[in-house]
Write a protein that holds these residues in place. Structure first.
Motif, PDB file in Angstrom:
ATOM      1  N   HIS A   1       0.924  -1.280   0.143  1.00 44.13           N
ATOM      2  CA  HIS A   1       0.146  -0.058   0.107  1.00 44.13           C
ATOM      3  C   HIS A   1       0.940   1.243  -0.022  1.00 44.13           C
ATOM      4  CE1 HIS A   1      -3.967  -1.713   0.800  1.00 44.13           C
ATOM      5  NE2 HIS A   1      -3.320  -2.713   1.272  1.00 44.13           N
ATOM      6  N   TYR A   2       0.853   1.989  -0.965  1.00 43.43           N
ATOM      7  CA  TYR A   2       1.619   3.128  -1.290  1.00 43.43           C
ATOM      8  C   TYR A   2       2.858   2.723  -2.141  1.00 43.43           C
ATOM      9  CZ  TYR A   2       2.480   8.127  -0.428  1.00 43.43           C
ATOM     10  OH  TYR A   2       2.588   9.540  -0.692  1.00 43.43           O
ATOM     11  N   ALA A   3       2.870   3.153  -3.298  1.00 37.76           N
ATOM     12  CA  ALA A   3       4.069   2.603  -4.238  1.00 37.76           C
ATOM     13  C   ALA A   3       5.489   2.963  -3.772  1.00 37.76           C
ATOM     14  CB  ALA A   3       3.810   3.228  -5.490  1.00 37.76           C
TER      15      ALA A   3
ATOM     16  N   LEU B   1      -2.313   1.850  -5.232  1.00 38.70           N
ATOM     17  CA  LEU B   1      -1.850   3.235  -5.266  1.00 38.70           C
ATOM     18  C   LEU B   1      -3.011   4.041  -4.516  1.00 38.70           C
ATOM     19  CD1 LEU B   1      -0.963   3.848  -8.951  1.00 38.70           C
ATOM     20  CD2 LEU B   1       0.632   3.393  -7.238  1.00 38.70           C
ATOM     21  N   HIS B   2      -2.709   4.808  -3.711  1.00 39.28           N
ATOM     22  CA  HIS B   2      -3.328   5.493  -2.760  1.00 39.28           C
ATOM     23  C   HIS B   2      -3.689   7.070  -3.201  1.00 39.28           C
ATOM     24  CE1 HIS B   2      -4.749   2.876   0.181  1.00 39.28           C
ATOM     25  NE2 HIS B   2      -3.678   2.192  -0.125  1.00 39.28           N
ATOM     26  N   GLY B   3      -2.767   7.474  -3.890  1.00 43.62           N
ATOM     27  CA  GLY B   3      -2.775   8.952  -4.265  1.00 43.62           C
ATOM     28  C   GLY B   3      -1.645   9.594  -4.532  1.00 43.62           C
TER      29      GLY B   3
ATOM     30  N   SER C   1      -7.734  15.130   9.605  1.00 45.90           N
ATOM     31  CA  SER C   1      -6.753  14.810   8.492  1.00 45.90           C
ATOM     32  C   SER C   1      -5.413  15.029   9.217  1.00 45.90           C
ATOM     33  CB  SER C   1      -6.559  16.115   7.530  1.00 45.90           C
ATOM     34  OG  SER C   1      -6.117  17.138   7.825  1.00 45.90           O
ATOM     35  N   ASN C   2      -4.172  14.796   8.284  1.00 43.20           N
ATOM     36  CA  ASN C   2      -2.955  15.128   8.792  1.00 43.20           C
ATOM     37  C   ASN C   2      -2.410  16.459   8.486  1.00 43.20           C
ATOM     38  OD1 ASN C   2      -2.599  15.023   6.049  1.00 43.20           O
ATOM     39  ND2 ASN C   2      -1.828  12.767   6.023  1.00 43.20           N
ATOM     40  N   PHE C   3      -3.160  17.312   8.354  1.00 47.96           N
ATOM     41  CA  PHE C   3      -2.913  18.639   8.488  1.00 47.96           C
ATOM     42  C   PHE C   3      -1.784  19.288   7.337  1.00 47.96           C
ATOM     43  CE2 PHE C   3      -5.153  20.904  12.250  1.00 47.96           C
ATOM     44  CZ  PHE C   3      -5.919  19.986  12.293  1.00 47.96           C
ATOM     45  N   ARG C   4      -1.657  18.638   6.256  1.00 47.36           N
ATOM     46  CA  ARG C   4      -0.682  18.921   5.278  1.00 47.36           C
ATOM     47  C   ARG C   4      -1.352  20.028   4.334  1.00 47.36           C
ATOM     48  NH1 ARG C   4       0.453  15.439   1.414  1.00 47.36           N
ATOM     49  NH2 ARG C   4      -1.304  13.895   1.820  1.00 47.36           N
ATOM     50  N   PRO C   5      -0.485  20.801   3.480  1.00 46.34           N
ATOM     51  CA  PRO C   5      -1.202  22.116   2.939  1.00 46.34           C
ATOM     52  C   PRO C   5      -2.210  21.661   2.060  1.00 46.34           C
ATOM     53  CG  PRO C   5       1.234  22.135   3.019  1.00 46.34           C
ATOM     54  CD  PRO C   5       0.979  20.834   3.556  1.00 46.34           C
ATOM     55  N   ILE C   6      -2.134  20.412   1.234  1.00 46.48           N
ATOM     56  CA  ILE C   6      -3.354  19.978   0.481  1.00 46.48           C
ATOM     57  C   ILE C   6      -4.546  19.782   1.225  1.00 46.48           C
ATOM     58  CG2 ILE C   6      -3.152  17.379   0.685  1.00 46.48           C
ATOM     59  CD1 ILE C   6      -2.866  17.124  -2.261  1.00 46.48           C
ATOM     60  N   LYS C   7      -4.543  19.915   2.395  1.00 44.86           N
ATOM     61  CA  LYS C   7      -5.981  19.796   3.013  1.00 44.86           C
ATOM     62  C   LYS C   7      -6.570  21.099   3.255  1.00 44.86           C
ATOM     63  CE  LYS C   7      -5.442  15.264   3.528  1.00 44.86           C
ATOM     64  NZ  LYS C   7      -5.959  14.611   3.068  1.00 44.86           N
ATOM     65  N   ARG C   8      -5.764  22.133   3.021  1.00 47.34           N
ATOM     66  CA  ARG C   8      -6.559  23.776   2.939  1.00 47.34           C
ATOM     67  C   ARG C   8      -7.279  24.013   4.308  1.00 47.34           C
ATOM     68  NH1 ARG C   8      -6.055  26.186  -1.941  1.00 47.34           N
ATOM     69  NH2 ARG C   8      -7.442  27.671  -1.056  1.00 47.34           N
TER      70      ARG C   8
ATOM     71  N   GLU D   1      -7.485  20.500  -1.794  1.00 47.12           N
ATOM     72  CA  GLU D   1      -6.909  20.911  -2.886  1.00 47.12           C
ATOM     73  C   GLU D   1      -7.145  19.602  -3.906  1.00 47.12           C
ATOM     74  OE1 GLU D   1      -5.032  23.917  -3.175  1.00 47.12           O
ATOM     75  OE2 GLU D   1      -5.327  23.660  -5.466  1.00 47.12           O
ATOM     76  N   ASP D   2      -6.943  18.591  -3.491  1.00 47.60           N
ATOM     77  CA  ASP D   2      -7.023  17.390  -4.215  1.00 47.60           C
ATOM     78  C   ASP D   2      -7.373  16.027  -3.206  1.00 47.60           C
ATOM     79  OD1 ASP D   2      -7.397  15.815  -6.421  1.00 47.60           O
ATOM     80  OD2 ASP D   2      -5.386  16.206  -7.143  1.00 47.60           O
ATOM     81  N   GLU D   3      -8.053  15.040  -3.644  1.00 48.12           N
ATOM     82  CA  GLU D   3      -8.218  13.998  -2.850  1.00 48.12           C
ATOM     83  C   GLU D   3      -8.443  12.693  -3.676  1.00 48.12           C
ATOM     84  OE1 GLU D   3      -7.915  12.935   0.403  1.00 48.12           O
ATOM     85  OE2 GLU D   3      -7.999  15.001   1.275  1.00 48.12           O
TER      86      GLU D   3
ATOM     87  N   GLY E   1     -10.833  10.169  -0.148  1.00 48.96           N
ATOM     88  CA  GLY E   1     -11.240  11.085   0.564  1.00 48.96           C
ATOM     89  C   GLY E   1     -11.811  10.152   1.944  1.00 48.96           C
ATOM     90  N   LEU E   2     -10.877   9.075   2.409  1.00 49.90           N
ATOM     91  CA  LEU E   2     -11.636   8.324   3.378  1.00 49.90           C
ATOM     92  C   LEU E   2     -11.975   8.711   4.674  1.00 49.90           C
ATOM     93  CD1 LEU E   2     -11.484   5.292   4.395  1.00 49.90           C
ATOM     94  CD2 LEU E   2      -9.571   5.580   5.325  1.00 49.90           C
ATOM     95  N   ALA E   3     -11.601  10.163   4.906  1.00 49.08           N
ATOM     96  CA  ALA E   3     -11.980  10.777   6.172  1.00 49.08           C
ATOM     97  C   ALA E   3     -13.602  11.062   6.002  1.00 49.08           C
ATOM     98  CB  ALA E   3     -11.268  11.875   6.412  1.00 49.08           C
TER      99      ALA E   3
HETATM  100  O1  GMT Z   1      -4.396  12.262   2.194  1.00 42.33           O
HETATM  101  C1  GMT Z   1      -3.334  11.951   3.129  1.00 42.33           C
HETATM  102  O2  GMT Z   1      -2.522  13.012   3.364  1.00 42.33           O
HETATM  103  C2  GMT Z   1      -2.724  10.851   3.177  1.00 42.33           C
HETATM  104  C3  GMT Z   1      -3.001   9.724   1.898  1.00 42.33           C
HETATM  105  C4  GMT Z   1      -2.180   8.532   2.473  1.00 42.33           C
HETATM  106  O3  GMT Z   1      -1.488   7.946   1.537  1.00 42.33           O
HETATM  107  O4  GMT Z   1      -2.304   7.976   3.472  1.00 42.33           O
HETATM  108  O5  GMT Z   1      -4.135   9.726   1.796  1.00 42.33           O
HETATM  109  C5  GMT Z   1      -4.505   9.119   0.367  1.00 42.33           C
HETATM  110  O6  GMT Z   1      -4.862   7.809   0.750  1.00 42.33           O
HETATM  111  C6  GMT Z   1      -6.315   7.753   1.240  1.00 42.33           C
HETATM  112  C7  GMT Z   1      -6.424   6.133   1.336  1.00 42.33           C
HETATM  113  O7  GMT Z   1      -6.772   5.583   0.223  1.00 42.33           O
HETATM  114  C8  GMT Z   1      -7.238   8.655   0.368  1.00 42.33           C
HETATM  115  O8  GMT Z   1      -8.713   8.652   1.212  1.00 42.33           O
HETATM  116  C9  GMT Z   1      -7.071   9.946   0.291  1.00 42.33           C
HETATM  117  O9  GMT Z   1      -7.805  10.682  -0.359  1.00 42.33           O
HETATM  118  C10 GMT Z   1      -5.551  10.190  -0.383  1.00 42.33           C
HETATM  119  N1  GMT Z   1      -4.932  11.569  -0.121  1.00 42.33           N
HETATM  120  C11 GMT Z   1      -4.819  12.332  -1.131  1.00 42.33           C
HETATM  121  O10 GMT Z   1      -5.056  12.003  -2.418  1.00 42.33           O
HETATM  122  C12 GMT Z   1      -4.449  13.726  -0.772  1.00 42.33           C
END
Ligand code: GMT
Length: 365
Positions: free
Chosen positions: A91-93, A117-119, A194-201, A269-271, A274-276
């Motif tokens: 999980h996560y490349a 891939l998670h994003g 969230s993890n309070f990164r800039p992308i979360k605005r 900004e982007d997701e 959007g698990l949250a």
């Molecule tokens: O959003 C984050 O900052 C964390 C990130 C991660 O890799 O843990 O989240 C990504 O994966 C989540 C689970 O699949 C998605 O719900 C989030 O949308 C995605 N975050 C972004 O694309 C910014």
């Protein structure tokens, strides 16, 4: 099946999904979770093995973080050999899928690789020139590549030069844990995690909250921690909403707060997914989020929440007020959100989709 799952243990959706998947799969399969620490949603009672990646601290490595990828390869080789793993699911490349590929080459060519891939691993970190070639290679070499939304699939195919199938498997939530709870307070609760990164605005949330709180009595609960937190705290003071804003930090039991909330805000900004937001919807909480990315697949505008233009804090406040000032609308949206979760995003619907791809690649050898 004997399955290894690799993830990051920090607060973030990818680690949460990987850990939940490990818990659920371990009911039927032998499961090994590999990471450098116990992940955030790790429960005391688990039915899977946890393998900690140990890091050698050496002065030469101080500014060269390559040592983690190497230590992860070694740990995966060890676990694959000791337990005769059939599959490693990353999980996560970055760097997990790359380390898994090298582990396979070192110890067992018949080992099957799955990458989810998670994003940010695809569109931000993985496509950065420093990582692009190796990330692309690991995607190509995986026996199965999955993304958490159609949006992320399309983005991955445009960012990378890969010719291969990608399977979309959305995220899931446990509706027994994430459910509506009784409220002991009369004023409205607006929530974000969230993890309070800039992308979360995060500043957009505070600015919108200022407008909302001038109209109705409400509190803002911010769950999580990260680089934007100091700026957000300062902004809350400057806008004089700090007395109604609670910075709760990282919490294990997010559902305790979500279950009592009236509204969830996700103006990112982007997701990719959007698990949250999904967790909030499971608690019957309407979401107002950015009209972007995978959020468009999750939230139905005007049915279970609203989608607003990224950065438009007035629109964010206006749509929030529409929900908070109309109890019937709030109730309807919440009920629709919960129904959608039960129809499409439960472990029972999603976990078999991962098992299907495991079976497919193991039967294809
Ligand atoms: O959003 C984050 O900052 C964390 C990130 C991660 O890799 O843990 O989240 C990504 O994966 C989540 C689970 O699949 C998605 O719900 C989030 O949308 C995605 N975050 C972004 O694309 C910014």
């Amino acid at each position: 099946m004997k399955i290894g799952i690799v993830c990051f243990p920090t607060y973030g959706g990818s680690g949460i999904i990987a850990t939940e998947l490990a818990h659920l799969l371990s009911k039927k399969h032998e499961l090994h979770l590999v990471s450098y620490d116990k992940p955030v949603r790790f429960e005391k009672k688990t039915d899977f093995f946890f393998h900690k990646v140990e890091l050698l601290s050496y002065p030469l490595f101080k500014r060269v973080p390559c040592c983690y990828s190497l230590a992860l390869i070694s740990k995966l080789v060890e676990v694959t050999r000791d337990y005769a793993l059939d599959i490693v699911h990353s999980h996560y490349a970055v760097p997990n899928a790359v380390s898994a590929y090298l582990a396979k080459k070192i110890c067992k060519d018949s080992l099957k690789l799955v990458t989810t891939l998670h994003g940010t691993d695809s569109y931000l970190v993985g496509s950065h020139p420093s990582y692009k070639e190796v990330t692309q290679f690991s995607m190509q070499q995986s026996d199965e590549l999955t993304t958490v939304s159609e949006y992320l699939k399309k983005l991955t195919l445009t960012k990378f030069d890969i010719q291969r199938e990608i399977t979309v498997i959305p995220n899931f939530v446990n509706p027994k844990r994430f459910k509506k709870l009784g409220k002991d307070r009369t004023q409205k609760i607006i929530c974000h995690s969230s993890n309070f990164r800039p992308i979360k605005r995060i500043p957009d949330i505070i600015k919108a909250f200022k407008i909302i709180s001038e109209e109705i009595k409400c509190s803002l609960f911010l769950i999580g921690n990260g680089p934007e937190r100091p700026r957000a705290e300062k902004l809350a003071k400057n806008l004089k909403v700090h007395d109604r804003t609670q910075f709760l930090g990282n919490m294990k039991n997010v559902h305790d707060i979500l279950g009592k909330s009236d509204l969830f805000l996700l103006p990112s900004e982007d997701e990719s997914f959007g698990l949250a937001a999904l967790e909030a919807m499971s608690c019957q909480v309407p979401v107002v989020a950015s009209d972007t990315g995978g959020l468009r697949e999750l939230i139905s505008h005007g049915e279970d929440g609203y989608l607003v233009e990224v950065g438009d804090t007035e629109e964010l406040a206006e749509h929030s007020l529409r929900i908070l000032s109309d109890p019937n609308l709030q109730e309807d949206f919440g009920r629709n959100a919960r129904r959608k979760v039960l129809e499409k995003y439960t472990p029972e619907k999603i976990v078999p989709q991962y098992e299907d791809i495991y079976n497919k690649i193991l039967n294809n050898q």
